[in-house]
Design a protein around this motif. Structure first.
Motif, PDB file in Angstrom:
ATOM      1  N   VAL A 109       5.690   3.075 -11.527  1.00 48.67           N
ATOM      2  CA  VAL A 109       6.469   3.044 -10.300  1.00 48.67           C
ATOM      3  C   VAL A 109       5.509   3.319  -9.141  1.00 48.67           C
ATOM      4  CG1 VAL A 109       8.269   4.207  -8.963  1.00 48.67           C
ATOM      5  CG2 VAL A 109       8.616   3.744 -11.401  1.00 48.67           C
ATOM      6  N   PRO A 110       5.403   2.411  -8.177  1.00 55.34           N
ATOM      7  CA  PRO A 110       4.456   2.633  -7.072  1.00 55.34           C
ATOM      8  C   PRO A 110       4.748   3.939  -6.329  1.00 55.34           C
ATOM      9  CG  PRO A 110       5.227   0.364  -7.076  1.00 55.34           C
ATOM     10  CD  PRO A 110       6.077   1.104  -8.068  1.00 55.34           C
ATOM     11  N   ASP A 111       3.691   4.593  -5.883  1.00 56.73           N
ATOM     12  CA  ASP A 111       3.837   5.856  -5.159  1.00 56.73           C
ATOM     13  C   ASP A 111       4.811   5.695  -3.999  1.00 56.73           C
ATOM     14  OD1 ASP A 111       1.987   6.979  -6.843  1.00 56.73           O
ATOM     15  OD2 ASP A 111       0.299   6.806  -5.436  1.00 56.73           O
ATOM     16  N   GLY A 112       5.726   6.642  -3.880  1.00 55.46           N
ATOM     17  CA  GLY A 112       6.651   6.652  -2.763  1.00 55.46           C
ATOM     18  C   GLY A 112       7.904   5.827  -2.945  1.00 55.46           C
ATOM     19  N   LEU A 113       8.008   5.092  -4.059  1.00 59.82           N
ATOM     20  CA  LEU A 113       9.180   4.254  -4.279  1.00 59.82           C
ATOM     21  C   LEU A 113      10.164   4.943  -5.225  1.00 59.82           C
ATOM     22  CD1 LEU A 113       7.499   2.080  -2.868  1.00 59.82           C
ATOM     23  CD2 LEU A 113       8.311   0.444  -4.574  1.00 59.82           C
ATOM     24  N   SER A 114      11.448   4.702  -4.999  1.00 57.67           N
ATOM     25  CA  SER A 114      12.498   5.200  -5.871  1.00 57.67           C
ATOM     26  C   SER A 114      12.645   4.284  -7.081  1.00 57.67           C
ATOM     27  CB  SER A 114      13.824   5.263  -5.116  1.00 57.67           C
ATOM     28  OG  SER A 114      14.260   3.942  -4.793  1.00 57.67           O
ATOM     29  N   PHE A 126       6.505 -10.754 -10.553  1.00 57.45           N
ATOM     30  CA  PHE A 126       5.868 -11.517 -11.631  1.00 57.45           C
ATOM     31  C   PHE A 126       6.004 -13.005 -11.347  1.00 57.45           C
ATOM     32  CE2 PHE A 126       5.698  -7.615 -13.948  1.00 57.45           C
ATOM     33  CZ  PHE A 126       4.941  -7.795 -15.105  1.00 57.45           C
ATOM     34  N   THR A 127       7.199 -13.435 -10.930  1.00 53.92           N
ATOM     35  CA  THR A 127       7.451 -14.854 -10.674  1.00 53.92           C
ATOM     36  C   THR A 127       6.608 -15.370  -9.518  1.00 53.92           C
ATOM     37  OG1 THR A 127       9.715 -14.704 -11.527  1.00 53.92           O
ATOM     38  CG2 THR A 127       9.227 -16.532 -10.054  1.00 53.92           C
ATOM     39  N   VAL A 128       6.580 -14.637  -8.423  1.00 58.72           N
ATOM     40  CA  VAL A 128       5.811 -15.077  -7.254  1.00 58.72           C
ATOM     41  C   VAL A 128       4.329 -15.127  -7.575  1.00 58.72           C
ATOM     42  CG1 VAL A 128       5.109 -14.471  -4.905  1.00 58.72           C
ATOM     43  CG2 VAL A 128       7.521 -14.340  -5.559  1.00 58.72           C
ATOM     44  N   TRP A 129       3.803 -14.078  -8.202  1.00 62.01           N
ATOM     45  CA  TRP A 129       2.360 -14.076  -8.481  1.00 62.01           C
ATOM     46  C   TRP A 129       1.985 -15.217  -9.417  1.00 62.01           C
ATOM     47  CZ3 TRP A 129      -1.512 -11.590  -6.151  1.00 62.01           C
ATOM     48  CH2 TRP A 129      -2.788 -11.804  -6.693  1.00 62.01           C
ATOM     49  N   SER A 130       2.748 -15.374 -10.502  1.00 62.73           N
ATOM     50  CA  SER A 130       2.423 -16.389 -11.502  1.00 62.73           C
ATOM     51  C   SER A 130       2.477 -17.796 -10.925  1.00 62.73           C
ATOM     52  CB  SER A 130       3.388 -16.275 -12.687  1.00 62.73           C
ATOM     53  OG  SER A 130       3.163 -17.294 -13.634  1.00 62.73           O
ATOM     54  N   ASN A 131       3.472 -18.059 -10.072  1.00 62.74           N
ATOM     55  CA  ASN A 131       3.680 -19.427  -9.614  1.00 62.74           C
ATOM     56  C   ASN A 131       3.004 -19.758  -8.291  1.00 62.74           C
ATOM     57  OD1 ASN A 131       5.676 -20.773 -11.591  1.00 62.74           O
ATOM     58  ND2 ASN A 131       6.508 -18.734 -11.282  1.00 62.74           N
ATOM     59  N   ILE A 158       7.491 -13.615   1.178  1.00 58.04           N
ATOM     60  CA  ILE A 158       7.222 -13.377   2.601  1.00 58.04           C
ATOM     61  C   ILE A 158       6.367 -12.137   2.777  1.00 58.04           C
ATOM     62  CG2 ILE A 158       8.260 -12.717   4.811  1.00 58.04           C
ATOM     63  CD1 ILE A 158      10.732 -14.391   3.956  1.00 58.04           C
ATOM     64  N   GLN A 159       6.753 -11.053   2.125  1.00 59.50           N
ATOM     65  CA  GLN A 159       6.052  -9.788   2.323  1.00 59.50           C
ATOM     66  C   GLN A 159       4.633  -9.828   1.770  1.00 59.50           C
ATOM     67  OE1 GLN A 159       9.160  -6.941   0.829  1.00 59.50           O
ATOM     68  NE2 GLN A 159       8.961  -6.164   2.906  1.00 59.50           N
ATOM     69  N   ILE A 160       4.459 -10.482   0.634  1.00 59.94           N
ATOM     70  CA  ILE A 160       3.104 -10.598   0.083  1.00 59.94           C
ATOM     71  C   ILE A 160       2.231 -11.425   1.013  1.00 59.94           C
ATOM     72  CG2 ILE A 160       1.729 -11.552  -1.798  1.00 59.94           C
ATOM     73  CD1 ILE A 160       4.059 -10.869  -3.683  1.00 59.94           C
ATOM     74  N   LYS A 282      -3.467  -4.618  -9.639  1.00 63.80           N
ATOM     75  CA  LYS A 282      -4.729  -4.652  -8.891  1.00 63.80           C
ATOM     76  C   LYS A 282      -4.533  -5.091  -7.442  1.00 63.80           C
ATOM     77  CE  LYS A 282      -9.278  -6.906  -8.860  1.00 63.80           C
ATOM     78  NZ  LYS A 282     -10.173  -7.869  -9.565  1.00 63.80           N
ATOM     79  N   HIS A 283      -3.739  -6.134  -7.229  1.00 63.12           N
ATOM     80  CA  HIS A 283      -3.673  -6.751  -5.904  1.00 63.12           C
ATOM     81  C   HIS A 283      -2.450  -6.357  -5.074  1.00 63.12           C
ATOM     82  CE1 HIS A 283      -7.044  -9.384  -6.868  1.00 63.12           C
ATOM     83  NE2 HIS A 283      -6.456  -9.686  -8.018  1.00 63.12           N
ATOM     84  N   ILE A 284      -1.320  -6.073  -5.721  1.00 63.39           N
ATOM     85  CA  ILE A 284      -0.060  -5.888  -4.992  1.00 63.39           C
ATOM     86  C   ILE A 284       0.416  -4.440  -4.999  1.00 63.39           C
ATOM     87  CG2 ILE A 284       2.335  -6.621  -4.793  1.00 63.39           C
ATOM     88  CD1 ILE A 284       0.233  -8.771  -4.113  1.00 63.39           C
ATOM     89  N   TRP A 285       0.235  -3.741  -6.096  1.00 62.94           N
ATOM     90  CA  TRP A 285       0.736  -2.364  -6.166  1.00 62.94           C
ATOM     91  C   TRP A 285       0.125  -1.458  -5.091  1.00 62.94           C
ATOM     92  CZ3 TRP A 285       4.037  -4.769  -8.560  1.00 62.94           C
ATOM     93  CH2 TRP A 285       5.008  -4.211  -9.368  1.00 62.94           C
ATOM     94  N   PRO A 286      -1.151  -1.602  -4.734  1.00 59.43           N
ATOM     95  CA  PRO A 286      -1.672  -0.794  -3.621  1.00 59.43           C
ATOM     96  C   PRO A 286      -0.963  -1.081  -2.294  1.00 59.43           C
ATOM     97  CG  PRO A 286      -3.479  -1.629  -4.941  1.00 59.43           C
ATOM     98  CD  PRO A 286      -2.245  -2.331  -5.414  1.00 59.43           C
ATOM     99  N   LEU A 287      -0.518  -2.314  -2.081  1.00 58.31           N
ATOM    100  CA  LEU A 287       0.201  -2.667  -0.858  1.00 58.31           C
ATOM    101  C   LEU A 287       1.586  -2.040  -0.839  1.00 58.31           C
ATOM    102  CD1 LEU A 287      -0.792  -6.449  -0.702  1.00 58.31           C
ATOM    103  CD2 LEU A 287      -1.778  -4.567   0.630  1.00 58.31           C
ATOM    104  N   LEU A 288       2.201  -1.905  -2.011  1.00 57.13           N
ATOM    105  CA  LEU A 288       3.486  -1.217  -2.108  1.00 57.13           C
ATOM    106  C   LEU A 288       3.316   0.278  -1.874  1.00 57.13           C
ATOM    107  CD1 LEU A 288       4.773  -3.195  -5.187  1.00 57.13           C
ATOM    108  CD2 LEU A 288       6.061  -2.999  -3.058  1.00 57.13           C
ATOM    109  N   ALA A 289       2.271   0.854  -2.462  1.00 57.86           N
ATOM    110  CA  ALA A 289       2.032   2.290  -2.317  1.00 57.86           C
ATOM    111  C   ALA A 289       1.703   2.662  -0.876  1.00 57.86           C
ATOM    112  CB  ALA A 289       0.915   2.733  -3.250  1.00 57.86           C
TER     113      ALA A 289
END
Length: 327
Positions: A109-114, A126-131, A158-160, A282-289
């Motif tokens: 669970v990314p830091d700070g998220l419920s 998963f869908t956005v990254w893969s495709n 959009i957010q990514i 590696k690429h997205i979880w730091p942006l969520l945190a």
């Protein structure tokens, strides 16, 4: 455990709460006490009898993404321990108090998220990254068009794209949804009910077109998609809500050297999904945190309100994610 089951194919009312045994798990899997589960359109299709799960997956409990706490771990699990808080992509069985999942398909669970926010991530990300990034090879300096911009997948894309400083255009079905998409970072949101998206894309790009299109509509959107692609552009299909048959201008495909591809994720092997998970961490979880990406939750329902959650999903009246809260 309590689970939300599909009593028979049909309307949302066929979703009912029932008692079921806790799922078993293999040496490479973890058992998660589910705190929250995301609602996705494939769940609706499964409930309607149009999207059966793989043969080795529980057949009558839908749910493709969860978040919660690991309560047991298989003998060969090395990454996780009991008590870890995770979210996970599953092939089914997510609408329940407990769910087992291969360890590779789980992410912290990314830091700070419920748990509610974390449960909204796996299926869409998963869908956005893969495709978009793997299959679509979306690179710096390129432009992306996503249909269904206010859906969970659209909002994630959009957010990514915004967090990576890349240009994204989307389509949506109302002016309110278009404003919401632009507020999240879309360079332009096109109301497909009042505008021809291909014409608008030509205007926005000075007739160049976009480099990648992520399409969940299919059918009569396909000619406009082909028209909207730049030279060497890539059209990636992930659903066919408007039908699987389409007219394609093959001459334009050849002249512009276009790629038309697509994929489904649910039936793919564990190793494939695990590779996507590694890239996301590696690429997205730091942006969520860091808060650069913030999950957008439209509505939260209790398990006994699963039918209402599905009604909302079918209405397409939501902007962002719909989540079941099991806590």
């Amino acid at each position: 455990m309590k689970a939300i089951i599909i009593t028979q194919p049909g309307k949302p009312s066929v979703l009912q709460i029932a008692e079921r045994p806790k799922p078993t798990f293999s040496v490479n899997e973890v058992l998660i006490k589910v705190a929250a589960a995301g609602i996705n359109r494939p769940d609706v299709l499964q409930r309607q009898g149009k999207y059966p799960p793989p043969a080795n997956v529980v057949q009558d409990i839908p749910g493709l993404e969860i978040a919660g706490t690991i309560v047991e771990a298989g003998a060969d699990v090395t990454r996780w321990k009991v008590g870890d808080k995770v979210c996970a992509l599953v092939s089914g069985g997510g609408y329940a108090e407990y769910c087992s999942v291969p360890e590779q398909q789980s992410l912290p669970v990314p830091d700070g998220l419920s748990f509610i926010e974390a449960a909204s991530l796996p299926e869409t990300y998963f869908t956005v990254w893969s495709n978009v990034f793997d299959r679509g090879n979306f690179k710096d300096g390129e432009t992306l068009l996503v249909h269904g911009g206010s859906s969970g997948i659209g909002v994630a894309a959009i957010q990514i794209a915004k967090a990576l400083s890349r240009t994204i255009y989307v389509t949506a079905g109302s002016d309110e949804k278009c404003r919401a998409c632009e507020g999240l970072g879309a360079a332009k949101a096109i109301n497909y009910k009042t505008e021809n998206f291909a014409t608008v894309i030509e205007q926005l790009t000075n007739d160049k077109g976009v480099d990648v299109i992520l399409d969940m509509i299919g059918g009569n959107y396909t000619p406009g998609n082909v028209r909207s692609l730049a030279v060497e552009g890539r059209l990636v299909m992930i659903n066919t809500m408007n039908g699987k048959d389409a007219e394609v201008d093959l001459a334009r495909v050849m002249m512009r050297r276009l790629t038309i591809t697509g994929s489904t994720l649910r039936s793919r092997e564990v190793e494939f999904k695990g590779s996507i998970a590694q890239n996301l961490q590696k690429h997205i979880w730091p942006l969520l945190a860091s808060g650069a990406i913030k999950p957008v939750i439209h509505a939260i329902f209790r398990p006994e309100e699963a039918a209402q959650a599905h009604e909302l999903m079918e209405s397409s009246g939501h902007i962002g994610k719909i989540v079941l809260n099991f806590e």
